[in-house]
Design a protein around this motif. Structure first.
Motif, mmCIF file in Angstrom:
data_model
loop_
_atom_site.group_PDB
_atom_site.id
_atom_site.type_symbol
_atom_site.label_atom_id
_atom_site.label_comp_id
_atom_site.label_asym_id
_atom_site.label_seq_id
_atom_site.Cartn_x
_atom_site.Cartn_y
_atom_site.Cartn_z
ATOM 1 N N ALA A 178 63.001 3.127 21.806
ATOM 2 C CA ALA A 178 61.950 3.790 22.255
ATOM 3 C C ALA A 178 61.253 3.805 20.315
ATOM 4 C CB ALA A 178 63.013 4.627 22.125
ATOM 5 N N LYS A 179 62.315 3.274 20.025
ATOM 6 C CA LYS A 179 61.104 3.955 18.921
ATOM 7 C C LYS A 179 60.038 2.587 18.355
ATOM 8 C CE LYS A 179 62.182 3.188 13.407
ATOM 9 N NZ LYS A 179 63.365 3.361 12.628
ATOM 10 N N ASP A 180 60.005 1.166 18.914
ATOM 11 C CA ASP A 180 59.598 0.086 18.917
ATOM 12 C C ASP A 180 58.211 0.551 19.386
ATOM 13 O OD1 ASP A 180 61.092 -1.416 17.521
ATOM 14 O OD2 ASP A 180 61.900 -2.558 18.722
ATOM 15 N N LEU A 181 59.200 0.889 20.824
ATOM 16 C CA LEU A 181 57.673 1.404 21.562
ATOM 17 C C LEU A 181 56.669 2.988 20.865
ATOM 18 C CD1 LEU A 181 59.084 0.545 25.211
ATOM 19 C CD2 LEU A 181 57.537 -0.993 23.892
ATOM 20 N N GLY A 182 57.416 3.504 20.309
ATOM 21 C CA GLY A 182 56.282 4.794 19.640
ATOM 22 C C GLY A 182 56.507 5.711 20.910
ATOM 23 N N ILE A 183 57.668 5.829 21.255
ATOM 24 C CA ILE A 183 57.945 7.296 21.981
ATOM 25 C C ILE A 183 59.547 7.942 22.239
ATOM 26 C CG2 ILE A 183 56.462 5.892 24.564
ATOM 27 C CD1 ILE A 183 59.148 4.839 25.626
ATOM 28 N N HIS A 184 59.180 9.135 22.508
ATOM 29 C CA HIS A 184 60.344 9.959 21.979
ATOM 30 C C HIS A 184 62.090 9.062 22.834
ATOM 31 C CE1 HIS A 184 63.139 13.247 22.516
ATOM 32 N NE2 HIS A 184 62.582 13.380 21.432
ATOM 33 N N LYS A 185 63.040 8.749 21.848
ATOM 34 C CA LYS A 185 64.102 8.195 22.584
ATOM 35 C C LYS A 185 64.660 8.735 23.958
ATOM 36 C CE LYS A 185 67.461 11.112 19.674
ATOM 37 N NZ LYS A 185 68.113 11.178 18.892
ATOM 38 N N GLU A 186 64.255 9.618 24.168
ATOM 39 C CA GLU A 186 64.894 10.633 25.334
ATOM 40 C C GLU A 186 64.089 10.077 26.751
ATOM 41 O OE1 GLU A 186 68.164 11.827 26.020
ATOM 42 O OE2 GLU A 186 67.876 11.364 24.216
ATOM 43 N N ALA A 187 62.942 10.116 26.448
ATOM 44 C CA ALA A 187 62.557 9.292 27.484
ATOM 45 C C ALA A 187 62.460 8.621 28.451
ATOM 46 C CB ALA A 187 60.961 9.104 27.339
ATOM 47 N N PRO A 188 63.421 7.190 27.460
ATOM 48 C CA PRO A 188 64.076 5.450 28.202
ATOM 49 C C PRO A 188 65.423 5.779 28.988
ATOM 50 C CG PRO A 188 63.133 5.574 25.570
ATOM 51 C CD PRO A 188 62.644 6.558 25.897
ATOM 52 N N ARG A 189 65.753 6.536 27.994
ATOM 53 C CA ARG A 189 66.961 6.431 28.460
ATOM 54 C C ARG A 189 67.275 7.485 30.097
ATOM 55 N NH1 ARG A 189 70.923 6.981 24.800
ATOM 56 N NH2 ARG A 189 69.420 8.382 23.110
ATOM 57 N N THR A 190 66.019 8.656 29.748
ATOM 58 C CA THR A 190 66.190 8.953 31.212
ATOM 59 C C THR A 190 65.380 7.505 32.354
ATOM 60 O OG1 THR A 190 65.583 10.929 30.442
ATOM 61 C CG2 THR A 190 65.320 10.811 32.479
ATOM 62 N N TRP A 191 64.677 7.136 31.919
ATOM 63 C CA TRP A 191 63.846 6.211 32.777
ATOM 64 C C TRP A 191 65.851 5.007 33.126
ATOM 65 C CZ3 TRP A 191 60.258 5.102 29.136
ATOM 66 C CH2 TRP A 191 58.416 5.997 29.470
ATOM 67 N N VAL A 192 66.221 4.438 32.386
ATOM 68 C CA VAL A 192 67.300 3.506 32.248
ATOM 69 C C VAL A 192 68.109 3.517 33.533
ATOM 70 C CG1 VAL A 192 69.009 2.856 31.041
ATOM 71 C CG2 VAL A 192 66.848 2.420 30.155
ATOM 72 N N ARG A 193 68.274 5.565 33.322
ATOM 73 C CA ARG A 193 69.296 6.008 34.035
ATOM 74 C C ARG A 193 69.106 6.072 35.589
ATOM 75 N NH1 ARG A 193 70.767 10.874 30.841
ATOM 76 N NH2 ARG A 193 72.067 10.074 29.464
ATOM 77 N N GLN A 194 67.635 6.255 35.224
ATOM 78 C CA GLN A 194 67.214 6.220 37.307
ATOM 79 C C GLN A 194 66.880 5.204 37.647
ATOM 80 O OE1 GLN A 194 66.571 9.570 38.347
ATOM 81 N NE2 GLN A 194 66.172 7.940 40.577
#
Length: 108
Positions: A30-46
């Motif tokens: 998330a840091k490398d992509l410049g986005i909030h860390k919870e966003a990709p966490r949700t996407w990975v779970r989905q």
């Protein structure tokens, strides 16, 4: 109508692919992509739910079906309320012959 997405689908797919392929922590990706860390966490779970790796979440298809059924249910409830309201104004008739309104009785 659903709210517009904050992040484009390509970014979502890239984040999920990077987390799953490299095994790096979600926060680092998330840091490398410049986005909030919870966003990709949700996407990975989905993504895990969609692939059958998780049983604690609905798949995307199940979510869409549930949303569609809820909309249909709400529409049927509205139609039912309209029919109930309209039935108040219609004349009532008995199901027993000769027990309807006075003008409906057969001649004696």
């Amino acid at each position: 109508m659903p709210a517009p997405r904050k992040y484009p689908d390509e970014l979502r797919e890239r984040a999920v692919r990077e987390v799953r392929a490299t095994g790096r922590p979600v926060a680092h990706v998330a840091k490398d992509l410049g986005i909030h860390k919870e966003a990709p966490r949700t996407w990975v779970r989905q993504a895990e739910a969609d692939s059958g790796e998780r049983d604690d979440r609905l798949t995307t298809a199940e979510r869409e079906e549930l949303s569609q059924l809820r909309e249909e249910n709400a529409e049927l409830r509205r139609a039912n309320e309209i029919l109930k309201a309209a039935s108040i104004f219609s004349p009532r008739r008995s199901t027993v012959p000769g027990r309807g309104r006075a003008g409906d009785r057969p001649p004696a």
